[in-house]
Motif scaffolding. Structure first.
Motif, PDB file in Angstrom:
ATOM      1  N   ASP A 376     -18.376 -10.826  33.145  1.00 24.33           N
ATOM      2  CA  ASP A 376     -17.639  -9.564  33.105  1.00 24.33           C
ATOM      3  C   ASP A 376     -17.124  -9.333  31.692  1.00 24.33           C
ATOM      4  O   ASP A 376     -16.788 -10.294  30.978  1.00 24.33           O
ATOM      5  N   LYS A 378     -14.325  -7.191  29.377  1.00 24.37           N
ATOM      6  CA  LYS A 378     -13.114  -6.372  29.370  1.00 24.37           C
ATOM      7  C   LYS A 378     -13.310  -5.188  28.432  1.00 24.37           C
ATOM      8  O   LYS A 378     -13.584  -5.367  27.252  1.00 24.37           O
ATOM      9  N   TRP A 381     -11.630   2.615  28.635  1.00 25.23           N
ATOM     10  CA  TRP A 381     -12.385   3.634  29.353  1.00 25.23           C
ATOM     11  C   TRP A 381     -13.646   4.059  28.610  1.00 25.23           C
ATOM     12  O   TRP A 381     -14.683   4.360  29.240  1.00 25.23           O
ATOM     13  N   ASN A 384     -16.119   1.282  29.251  1.00 25.61           N
ATOM     14  CA  ASN A 384     -16.610   1.367  30.622  1.00 25.61           C
ATOM     15  C   ASN A 384     -17.689   2.447  30.750  1.00 25.61           C
ATOM     16  O   ASN A 384     -18.698   2.263  31.439  1.00 25.61           O
ATOM     17  N   TYR A 392     -18.824  -4.827  34.813  1.00 19.81           N
ATOM     18  CA  TYR A 392     -18.419  -5.525  36.046  1.00 19.81           C
ATOM     19  C   TYR A 392     -19.661  -6.185  36.649  1.00 19.81           C
ATOM     20  O   TYR A 392     -20.021  -5.958  37.797  1.00 19.81           O
ATOM     21  N   PRO A 408     -14.336  -1.521  39.710  1.00 19.06           N
ATOM     22  CA  PRO A 408     -13.033  -1.976  39.217  1.00 19.06           C
ATOM     23  C   PRO A 408     -12.011  -2.200  40.327  1.00 19.06           C
ATOM     24  O   PRO A 408     -11.072  -2.997  40.159  1.00 19.06           O
ATOM     25  N   GLN A 411     -13.030  -5.700  41.829  1.00 12.67           N
ATOM     26  CA  GLN A 411     -13.024  -6.818  40.884  1.00 12.67           C
ATOM     27  C   GLN A 411     -11.906  -7.837  41.138  1.00 12.67           C
ATOM     28  O   GLN A 411     -12.182  -9.045  41.200  1.00 12.67           O
ATOM     29  N   THR A 427     -14.855 -14.005  32.143  1.00 18.45           N
ATOM     30  CA  THR A 427     -14.549 -12.685  31.606  1.00 18.45           C
ATOM     31  C   THR A 427     -14.339 -12.816  30.101  1.00 18.45           C
ATOM     32  O   THR A 427     -13.682 -13.748  29.639  1.00 18.45           O
TER      33      THR A 427
END
Length: 456
Positions: A376, A378, A381, A384, A392, A408, A411, A427
Protein backbone atom coordinates in the motif's frame (compact mmCIF):
# COMPACT_ATOMS: atom_id res chain seq x y z
CA UNK A 1 -5.12 -31.25 0.20
CA UNK A 2 -2.78 -31.03 -2.82
CA UNK A 3 -1.50 -34.61 -2.38
CA UNK A 4 -5.05 -35.94 -2.27
CA UNK A 5 -6.09 -33.89 -5.25
CA UNK A 6 -3.22 -35.34 -7.26
CA UNK A 7 -4.95 -38.72 -6.88
CA UNK A 8 -7.96 -37.19 -8.62
CA UNK A 9 -5.77 -36.07 -11.51
CA UNK A 10 -4.81 -39.57 -12.63
CA UNK A 11 -7.91 -40.07 -14.76
CA UNK A 12 -6.71 -39.35 -18.31
CA UNK A 13 -5.07 -36.05 -17.35
CA UNK A 14 -8.33 -34.51 -16.18
CA UNK A 15 -7.97 -30.94 -15.00
CA UNK A 16 -9.80 -30.89 -11.67
CA UNK A 17 -10.07 -28.31 -8.94
CA UNK A 18 -12.00 -27.96 -5.70
CA UNK A 19 -14.31 -25.09 -4.82
CA UNK A 20 -16.27 -25.16 -1.56
CA UNK A 21 -15.61 -28.89 -1.04
CA UNK A 22 -16.92 -29.81 -4.49
CA UNK A 23 -14.86 -31.20 -7.37
CA UNK A 24 -15.15 -29.56 -10.81
CA UNK A 25 -13.76 -30.77 -14.13
CA UNK A 26 -12.38 -27.89 -16.23
CA UNK A 27 -10.55 -30.08 -18.77
CA UNK A 28 -12.51 -28.66 -21.69
CA UNK A 29 -13.84 -25.47 -20.14
CA UNK A 30 -10.46 -23.86 -19.39
CA UNK A 31 -10.00 -22.96 -23.07
CA UNK A 32 -13.34 -21.11 -23.01
CA UNK A 33 -12.88 -19.48 -19.62
CA UNK A 34 -13.81 -15.75 -20.01
CA UNK A 35 -10.89 -14.78 -17.79
CA UNK A 36 -8.33 -16.76 -19.80
CA UNK A 37 -7.07 -20.34 -19.72
CA UNK A 38 -3.87 -19.83 -17.74
CA UNK A 39 -5.60 -18.53 -14.61
CA UNK A 40 -7.45 -21.85 -14.26
CA UNK A 41 -4.41 -23.97 -15.04
CA UNK A 42 -2.42 -22.38 -12.22
CA UNK A 43 -4.94 -23.83 -9.73
CA UNK A 44 -5.53 -27.29 -11.17
CA UNK A 45 -5.16 -29.88 -8.44
CA UNK A 46 -5.71 -27.31 -5.69
CA UNK A 47 -8.44 -25.87 -3.53
CA UNK A 48 -9.41 -22.77 -5.51
CA UNK A 49 -12.26 -21.63 -3.26
CA UNK A 50 -10.78 -18.32 -2.12
CA UNK A 51 -9.46 -17.21 -5.50
CA UNK A 52 -12.80 -18.15 -7.12
CA UNK A 53 -14.83 -16.10 -4.65
CA UNK A 54 -12.40 -13.19 -4.90
CA UNK A 55 -12.51 -12.98 -8.70
CA UNK A 56 -16.07 -13.91 -9.69
CA UNK A 57 -19.57 -12.40 -9.46
CA UNK A 58 -22.61 -14.38 -8.36
CA UNK A 59 -23.53 -15.16 -11.98
CA UNK A 60 -20.42 -17.36 -12.30
CA UNK A 61 -21.95 -19.97 -10.01
CA UNK A 62 -24.36 -21.00 -12.76
CA UNK A 63 -21.48 -21.69 -15.15
CA UNK A 64 -19.54 -23.49 -12.44
CA UNK A 65 -22.46 -25.84 -11.75
CA UNK A 66 -22.21 -27.19 -15.32
CA UNK A 67 -18.79 -28.65 -14.53
CA UNK A 68 -19.55 -30.26 -11.16
CA UNK A 69 -18.64 -33.96 -10.93
CA UNK A 70 -18.74 -34.84 -7.21
CA UNK A 71 -18.32 -33.74 -3.65
CA UNK A 72 -14.85 -33.97 -2.13
CA UNK A 73 -14.10 -37.66 -1.50
CA UNK A 74 -13.85 -38.70 2.13
CA UNK A 75 -10.15 -39.42 1.62
CA UNK A 76 -9.54 -35.77 0.85
CA UNK A 77 -9.30 -33.60 3.93
CA UNK A 78 -9.82 -29.86 3.73
CA UNK A 79 -7.39 -29.42 6.61
CA UNK A 80 -7.36 -26.70 9.24
CA UNK A 81 -8.03 -23.33 7.64
CA UNK A 82 -5.90 -20.58 9.04
CA UNK A 83 -7.72 -18.19 11.33
CA UNK A 84 -6.41 -15.28 9.28
CA UNK A 85 -7.99 -16.55 6.06
CA UNK A 86 -11.24 -17.23 7.87
CA UNK A 87 -11.35 -13.69 9.27
CA UNK A 88 -10.87 -12.30 5.74
CA UNK A 89 -13.70 -14.49 4.48
CA UNK A 90 -15.91 -13.31 7.33
CA UNK A 91 -15.07 -9.70 6.46
CA UNK A 92 -15.95 -10.34 2.83
CA UNK A 93 -19.31 -11.76 3.84
CA UNK A 94 -19.94 -8.76 6.11
CA UNK A 95 -19.04 -6.29 3.36
CA UNK A 96 -21.30 -8.12 0.95
CA UNK A 97 -24.31 -7.99 3.27
CA UNK A 98 -23.66 -4.28 3.86
CA UNK A 99 -23.59 -3.58 0.07
CA UNK A 100 -19.94 -2.49 -0.02
CA UNK A 101 -19.57 -4.39 -3.29
CA UNK A 102 -22.28 -2.29 -4.97
CA UNK A 103 -20.72 0.55 -6.91
CA UNK A 104 -21.81 4.17 -6.77
CA UNK A 105 -22.71 4.73 -10.42
CA UNK A 106 -22.55 8.52 -10.03
CA UNK A 107 -18.93 8.20 -8.91
CA UNK A 108 -18.02 6.18 -11.99
CA UNK A 109 -19.99 8.51 -14.26
CA UNK A 110 -17.91 11.38 -12.88
CA UNK A 111 -14.71 9.37 -13.40
CA UNK A 112 -15.67 8.59 -16.99
CA UNK A 113 -16.61 12.16 -17.92
CA UNK A 114 -13.60 13.75 -16.18
CA UNK A 115 -11.25 11.26 -17.85
CA UNK A 116 -12.70 11.83 -21.32
CA UNK A 117 -12.38 15.58 -20.68
CA UNK A 118 -8.58 15.19 -20.51
CA UNK A 119 -8.62 13.66 -24.00
CA UNK A 120 -10.89 16.44 -25.27
CA UNK A 121 -8.51 19.15 -24.07
CA UNK A 122 -5.49 17.29 -25.50
CA UNK A 123 -7.12 16.93 -28.92
CA UNK A 124 -8.41 20.50 -28.90
CA UNK A 125 -4.90 21.81 -28.27
CA UNK A 126 -3.57 19.66 -31.09
CA UNK A 127 -6.32 20.73 -33.47
CA UNK A 128 -5.97 24.46 -32.74
CA UNK A 129 -2.20 24.83 -32.30
CA UNK A 130 -0.58 21.59 -33.47
CA UNK A 131 0.71 23.13 -36.71
CA UNK A 132 2.11 26.32 -35.20
CA UNK A 133 3.22 25.69 -31.61
CA UNK A 134 5.70 23.04 -30.48
CA UNK A 135 4.87 23.84 -26.85
CA UNK A 136 1.17 23.16 -27.43
CA UNK A 137 2.04 19.91 -29.22
CA UNK A 138 4.21 18.73 -26.31
CA UNK A 139 1.57 19.67 -23.74
CA UNK A 140 -1.06 17.85 -25.82
CA UNK A 141 1.16 14.74 -25.81
CA UNK A 142 1.49 15.06 -22.01
CA UNK A 143 -2.28 15.26 -21.55
CA UNK A 144 -2.89 12.40 -23.95
CA UNK A 145 -0.44 10.23 -21.98
CA UNK A 146 -2.25 11.14 -18.79
CA UNK A 147 -5.59 10.33 -20.42
CA UNK A 148 -4.36 6.87 -21.42
CA UNK A 149 -3.14 6.25 -17.88
CA UNK A 150 -6.44 7.26 -16.31
CA UNK A 151 -8.30 5.16 -18.89
CA UNK A 152 -6.13 2.29 -17.74
CA UNK A 153 -7.36 2.61 -14.17
CA UNK A 154 -11.00 2.83 -15.30
CA UNK A 155 -10.50 -0.16 -17.60
CA UNK A 156 -9.09 -2.02 -14.62
CA UNK A 157 -12.22 -1.26 -12.56
CA UNK A 158 -14.58 -2.44 -15.27
CA UNK A 159 -12.37 -5.44 -16.03
CA UNK A 160 -12.81 -6.62 -12.44
CA UNK A 161 -16.59 -6.12 -12.77
CA UNK A 162 -16.61 -3.54 -10.00
CA UNK A 163 -19.16 -1.24 -11.60
CA UNK A 164 -22.13 -3.14 -13.02
CA UNK A 165 -23.80 -6.26 -11.73
CA UNK A 166 -24.24 -7.36 -15.35
CA UNK A 167 -20.95 -8.77 -16.70
CA UNK A 168 -21.80 -7.81 -20.30
CA UNK A 169 -22.11 -4.11 -19.50
CA UNK A 170 -18.74 -4.21 -17.73
CA UNK A 171 -17.21 -5.80 -20.84
CA UNK A 172 -18.79 -3.18 -23.13
CA UNK A 173 -17.32 -0.36 -21.03
CA UNK A 174 -13.98 -2.16 -20.74
CA UNK A 175 -13.65 -2.58 -24.50
CA UNK A 176 -14.55 1.09 -25.09
CA UNK A 177 -11.98 2.31 -22.54
CA UNK A 178 -9.34 -0.29 -23.28
CA UNK A 179 -9.54 -0.97 -27.00
CA UNK A 180 -10.98 2.28 -28.35
CA UNK A 181 -9.56 4.86 -25.93
CA UNK A 182 -6.22 3.17 -25.09
CA UNK A 183 -5.45 0.90 -28.02
CA UNK A 184 -5.06 -2.18 -25.80
CA UNK A 185 -6.74 -5.50 -26.57
CA UNK A 186 -9.11 -6.57 -23.81
CA UNK A 187 -8.36 -10.27 -24.28
CA UNK A 188 -4.61 -9.87 -23.77
CA UNK A 189 -5.09 -7.87 -20.57
CA UNK A 190 -7.73 -10.19 -19.12
CA UNK A 191 -5.66 -13.32 -19.63
CA UNK A 192 -2.52 -11.75 -18.20
CA UNK A 193 -4.06 -9.84 -15.32
CA UNK A 194 -6.34 -12.59 -14.02
CA UNK A 195 -3.39 -14.98 -13.90
CA UNK A 196 -1.45 -12.33 -11.96
CA UNK A 197 -4.24 -12.12 -9.36
CA UNK A 198 -4.46 -15.90 -9.03
CA UNK A 199 -0.71 -16.39 -8.52
CA UNK A 200 0.60 -13.04 -7.30
CA UNK A 201 4.42 -12.89 -7.23
CA UNK A 202 4.67 -16.68 -7.56
CA UNK A 203 7.85 -17.35 -9.50
CA UNK A 204 7.16 -18.93 -12.88
CA UNK A 205 3.39 -18.38 -12.61
CA UNK A 206 2.85 -14.61 -12.35
CA UNK A 207 3.31 -13.01 -15.80
CA UNK A 208 3.81 -9.55 -14.27
CA UNK A 209 7.22 -10.50 -12.86
CA UNK A 210 8.25 -12.45 -15.97
CA UNK A 211 9.90 -9.51 -17.75
CA UNK A 212 13.15 -11.11 -18.94
CA UNK A 213 15.19 -10.33 -20.96
CA UNK A 214 14.43 -6.66 -20.18
CA UNK A 215 14.26 -6.70 -16.37
CA UNK A 216 14.82 -9.30 -13.64
CA UNK A 217 13.01 -8.49 -10.40
CA UNK A 218 14.40 -10.99 -7.90
CA UNK A 219 17.12 -13.56 -7.26
CA UNK A 220 14.75 -16.39 -8.25
CA UNK A 221 14.32 -14.85 -11.70
CA UNK A 222 18.08 -14.36 -12.06
CA UNK A 223 18.86 -17.93 -11.05
CA UNK A 224 16.21 -19.29 -13.40
CA UNK A 225 17.15 -17.07 -16.33
CA UNK A 226 20.88 -17.62 -16.04
CA UNK A 227 20.48 -21.35 -15.46
CA UNK A 228 20.93 -21.81 -19.21
CA UNK A 229 24.38 -20.23 -19.25
CA UNK A 230 26.31 -23.34 -18.28
CA UNK A 231 29.75 -23.95 -19.68
CA UNK A 232 30.27 -26.38 -22.51
CA UNK A 233 33.54 -28.24 -21.82
CA UNK A 234 34.15 -28.81 -25.55
CA UNK A 235 34.22 -25.22 -26.73
CA UNK A 236 34.14 -23.31 -23.41
CA UNK A 237 31.12 -21.27 -24.52
CA UNK A 238 27.72 -20.85 -22.91
CA UNK A 239 25.31 -23.52 -24.10
CA UNK A 240 21.85 -22.77 -25.38
CA UNK A 241 19.22 -22.93 -22.68
CA UNK A 242 16.45 -25.47 -23.08
CA UNK A 243 13.79 -23.28 -21.49
CA UNK A 244 12.23 -20.65 -23.75
CA UNK A 245 12.51 -18.01 -21.01
CA UNK A 246 16.26 -18.42 -20.76
CA UNK A 247 18.82 -16.79 -23.10
CA UNK A 248 18.86 -18.91 -26.26
CA UNK A 249 19.48 -16.54 -29.16
CA UNK A 250 22.54 -14.41 -29.82
CA UNK A 251 20.61 -11.28 -28.85
CA UNK A 252 19.26 -12.86 -25.65
CA UNK A 253 22.74 -14.00 -24.68
CA UNK A 254 24.15 -10.54 -25.34
CA UNK A 255 21.43 -9.04 -23.14
CA UNK A 256 22.11 -11.60 -20.42
CA UNK A 257 25.85 -10.95 -20.33
CA UNK A 258 26.10 -7.24 -21.08
CA UNK A 259 22.80 -5.49 -20.32
CA UNK A 260 20.77 -7.13 -17.53
CA UNK A 261 23.63 -6.99 -14.99
CA UNK A 262 23.29 -3.18 -15.18
CA UNK A 263 19.51 -2.89 -15.16
CA UNK A 264 19.32 -0.25 -12.42
CA UNK A 265 21.13 2.13 -14.75
CA UNK A 266 18.59 1.90 -17.55
CA UNK A 267 15.44 1.15 -15.53
CA UNK A 268 13.87 4.61 -15.83
CA UNK A 269 14.77 4.77 -19.52
CA UNK A 270 12.96 1.47 -20.17
CA UNK A 271 9.76 2.70 -18.51
CA UNK A 272 9.22 5.09 -21.42
CA UNK A 273 8.62 2.10 -23.70
CA UNK A 274 6.17 0.33 -21.36
CA UNK A 275 2.94 1.49 -23.01
CA UNK A 276 4.15 0.90 -26.56
CA UNK A 277 5.34 -2.59 -25.60
CA UNK A 278 2.04 -3.53 -23.92
CA UNK A 279 0.01 -2.16 -26.83
CA UNK A 280 2.08 -4.20 -29.30
CA UNK A 281 1.80 -7.36 -27.20
CA UNK A 282 -1.96 -6.96 -26.95
CA UNK A 283 -2.40 -6.52 -30.71
CA UNK A 284 -0.22 -9.56 -31.41
CA UNK A 285 -2.24 -11.56 -28.88
CA UNK A 286 -5.47 -10.65 -30.63
CA UNK A 287 -4.04 -11.62 -34.04
CA UNK A 288 -2.37 -14.85 -32.91
CA UNK A 289 -4.66 -16.14 -30.16
CA UNK A 290 -7.89 -14.27 -30.80
CA UNK A 291 -10.51 -12.80 -28.50
CA UNK A 292 -11.34 -14.56 -25.25
CA UNK A 293 -14.97 -13.63 -25.21
CA UNK A 294 -17.18 -16.24 -26.86
CA UNK A 295 -19.81 -13.66 -27.83
CA UNK A 296 -19.50 -12.89 -31.54
CA UNK A 297 -20.89 -9.31 -31.22
CA UNK A 298 -18.39 -8.55 -28.42
CA UNK A 299 -15.51 -10.01 -30.47
CA UNK A 300 -16.42 -7.82 -33.44
CA UNK A 301 -16.84 -4.84 -31.12
CA UNK A 302 -13.41 -5.48 -29.58
CA UNK A 303 -11.58 -5.76 -32.90
CA UNK A 304 -13.44 -2.78 -34.35
CA UNK A 305 -12.65 -0.54 -31.36
CA UNK A 306 -8.97 -1.45 -31.48
CA UNK A 307 -8.80 -0.71 -35.22
CA UNK A 308 -10.59 2.63 -34.80
CA UNK A 309 -8.23 3.73 -32.02
CA UNK A 310 -5.14 3.52 -34.16
CA UNK A 311 -6.83 4.93 -37.26
CA UNK A 312 -8.05 8.00 -35.35
CA UNK A 313 -4.78 8.49 -33.44
CA UNK A 314 -2.65 8.36 -36.60
CA UNK A 315 -5.14 10.48 -38.55
CA UNK A 316 -5.08 13.22 -35.90
CA UNK A 317 -1.29 13.08 -35.71
CA UNK A 318 -0.83 13.41 -39.48
CA UNK A 319 -3.69 15.84 -40.07
CA UNK A 320 -3.16 18.24 -37.16
CA UNK A 321 0.64 18.37 -36.86
CA UNK A 322 2.88 19.97 -39.48
CA UNK A 323 6.01 18.11 -40.55
CA UNK A 324 7.07 14.46 -40.24
CA UNK A 325 9.63 15.19 -37.50
CA UNK A 326 6.99 16.88 -35.34
CA UNK A 327 4.56 14.04 -36.01
CA UNK A 328 7.13 11.47 -34.91
CA UNK A 329 7.95 13.57 -31.85
CA UNK A 330 4.28 13.67 -30.87
CA UNK A 331 3.92 9.89 -31.21
CA UNK A 332 7.07 9.23 -29.18
CA UNK A 333 6.23 11.75 -26.47
CA UNK A 334 2.61 10.68 -26.00
CA UNK A 335 3.56 7.00 -25.81
CA UNK A 336 6.47 7.73 -23.46
CA UNK A 337 4.46 9.95 -21.10
CA UNK A 338 1.83 7.21 -20.83
CA UNK A 339 4.54 4.61 -20.30
CA UNK A 340 6.00 6.52 -17.37
CA UNK A 341 2.61 7.32 -15.83
CA UNK A 342 1.58 3.66 -15.98
CA UNK A 343 4.84 1.92 -15.13
CA UNK A 344 5.77 4.13 -12.16
CA UNK A 345 2.50 3.04 -10.53
CA UNK A 346 2.74 -0.62 -11.55
CA UNK A 347 6.26 -0.88 -10.13
CA UNK A 348 4.94 0.10 -6.70
CA UNK A 349 2.28 -2.60 -6.57
CA UNK A 350 4.40 -5.72 -6.05
CA UNK A 351 7.97 -5.18 -7.24
CA UNK A 352 10.40 -5.34 -4.36
CA UNK A 353 7.95 -7.39 -2.33
CA UNK A 354 8.55 -11.09 -1.53
CA UNK A 355 8.65 -13.47 -4.49
CA UNK A 356 7.29 -16.91 -3.64
CA UNK A 357 8.36 -20.22 -5.11
CA UNK A 358 5.64 -22.59 -6.37
CA UNK A 359 6.43 -24.99 -3.51
CA UNK A 360 5.98 -22.23 -0.94
CA UNK A 361 2.70 -21.16 -2.56
CA UNK A 362 1.34 -24.70 -2.19
CA UNK A 363 1.53 -24.44 1.61
CA UNK A 364 0.20 -20.89 1.93
CA UNK A 365 -3.34 -19.52 2.10
CA UNK A 366 -4.51 -17.47 -0.88
CA UNK A 367 -5.16 -14.34 1.20
CA UNK A 368 -1.79 -14.60 2.93
CA UNK A 369 -0.04 -14.55 -0.43
CA UNK A 370 -2.06 -11.53 -1.57
CA UNK A 371 -1.17 -9.48 1.52
CA UNK A 372 2.54 -10.22 1.90
CA UNK A 373 3.29 -9.73 -1.82
CA UNK A 374 1.45 -6.40 -2.13
CA UNK A 375 2.29 -2.86 -1.03
CA UNK A 376 0.00 0.00 0.00
CA UNK A 377 1.20 3.52 -0.75
CA UNK A 378 0.30 6.52 1.42
CA UNK A 379 -0.92 9.33 -0.83
CA UNK A 380 -2.87 12.57 -0.68
CA UNK A 381 -5.93 13.14 -2.83
CA UNK A 382 -3.84 14.04 -5.89
CA UNK A 383 -1.79 10.87 -5.47
CA UNK A 384 -4.92 8.80 -5.01
CA UNK A 385 -6.27 10.22 -8.27
CA UNK A 386 -2.97 9.66 -10.10
CA UNK A 387 -2.68 6.03 -8.95
CA UNK A 388 -6.33 5.22 -9.65
CA UNK A 389 -6.89 3.46 -6.34
CA UNK A 390 -4.00 1.05 -6.90
CA UNK A 391 -2.24 2.61 -3.93
CA UNK A 392 -4.65 0.39 -1.95
CA UNK A 393 -3.09 -2.64 -3.59
CA UNK A 394 -3.49 -4.98 -0.60
CA UNK A 395 -7.21 -4.33 -0.29
CA UNK A 396 -7.67 -4.63 -4.05
CA UNK A 397 -5.95 -8.03 -4.13
CA UNK A 398 -7.93 -9.33 -1.19
CA UNK A 399 -11.22 -8.07 -2.69
CA UNK A 400 -10.68 -7.54 -6.46
CA UNK A 401 -14.36 -6.83 -7.20
CA UNK A 402 -14.65 -4.14 -4.51
CA UNK A 403 -15.36 -0.74 -6.17
CA UNK A 404 -12.47 1.70 -6.07
CA UNK A 405 -14.27 4.26 -3.92
CA UNK A 406 -14.71 1.65 -1.16
CA UNK A 407 -11.02 0.75 -0.86
CA UNK A 408 -10.06 3.53 1.60
CA UNK A 409 -13.09 2.63 3.74
CA UNK A 410 -12.13 -1.05 3.92
CA UNK A 411 -8.38 -0.46 4.34
CA UNK A 412 -8.41 -0.09 8.18
CA UNK A 413 -10.49 -3.27 8.48
CA UNK A 414 -8.02 -5.35 6.49
CA UNK A 415 -5.02 -3.87 8.29
CA UNK A 416 -6.62 -4.64 11.67
CA UNK A 417 -7.05 -8.31 10.73
CA UNK A 418 -3.44 -8.49 9.53
CA UNK A 419 -2.23 -6.91 12.77
CA UNK A 420 -4.34 -9.34 14.80
CA UNK A 421 -2.77 -12.37 13.12
CA UNK A 422 0.70 -10.82 12.72
CA UNK A 423 0.61 -11.00 8.95
CA UNK A 424 3.02 -8.48 7.42
CA UNK A 425 1.08 -5.47 6.11
CA UNK A 426 3.45 -3.15 4.25
CA UNK A 427 2.64 0.53 3.78
CA UNK A 428 5.10 3.06 2.40
CA UNK A 429 5.43 6.35 0.52
CA UNK A 430 5.67 6.76 -3.25
CA UNK A 431 9.37 7.58 -3.10
CA UNK A 432 10.24 4.84 -0.61
CA UNK A 433 8.29 2.27 -2.61
CA UNK A 434 10.21 3.24 -5.76
CA UNK A 435 13.50 2.88 -3.87
CA UNK A 436 12.42 -0.58 -2.69
CA UNK A 437 11.80 -1.57 -6.31
CA UNK A 438 15.26 -0.31 -7.28
CA UNK A 439 16.81 -2.27 -4.41
CA UNK A 440 15.13 -5.39 -5.74
CA UNK A 441 16.56 -4.75 -9.20
CA UNK A 442 20.01 -4.17 -7.68
CA UNK A 443 19.89 -7.50 -5.83
CA UNK A 444 18.83 -9.36 -8.97
CA UNK A 445 21.65 -7.82 -10.99
CA UNK A 446 24.22 -8.77 -8.33
CA UNK A 447 23.07 -12.39 -8.58
CA UNK A 448 23.24 -12.10 -12.38
CA UNK A 449 26.85 -10.94 -12.26
CA UNK A 450 27.86 -13.82 -10.00
CA UNK A 451 26.16 -16.39 -12.24
CA UNK A 452 27.84 -14.91 -15.32
CA UNK A 453 31.25 -15.28 -13.69
CA UNK A 454 30.51 -18.91 -12.88
CA UNK A 455 29.43 -19.64 -16.45
CA UNK A 456 32.59 -18.25 -18.06
Amino acid sequence: MSDSLELLQTQEDQKLLIIDNKVYDVTEFHQEHPGGSQVLLTHVGKDASDVFHAMHPTSAYEILANHYISDVPSTVSTGDMKAFAQDIRDLRDHLSTQDYFKANHLYYFYKLISTLAICFVAMLLLYRYGQESTTAMVFSAFLLGLFWQQCGWLSHDFGHHQVFGNRTWNNVALIFLGNFCQGFALSWWKNKHNTHHASTNVNGHDPDIDTAPVLLWDEYASAFYYGGLSTDTNNNKPTTATNQNRPSSVIDRFMAENVLPYQTRYYFFVLAFARASWALQSVLHLLQVGAINQSTPLRIYEIGCLFLHWVLFLSATIGWIDGVHHQLLFVILSQSFAGYFLALVFALNHNGMPVISPDQAESMEFFEIQVITSRDVKMGWIGNWFMGGLNYQIEHHVFPTLPRHQLPVVQPMVEAICRKHRVRYHTTSFIQGTLESLESLALAQKVARKLIKKST
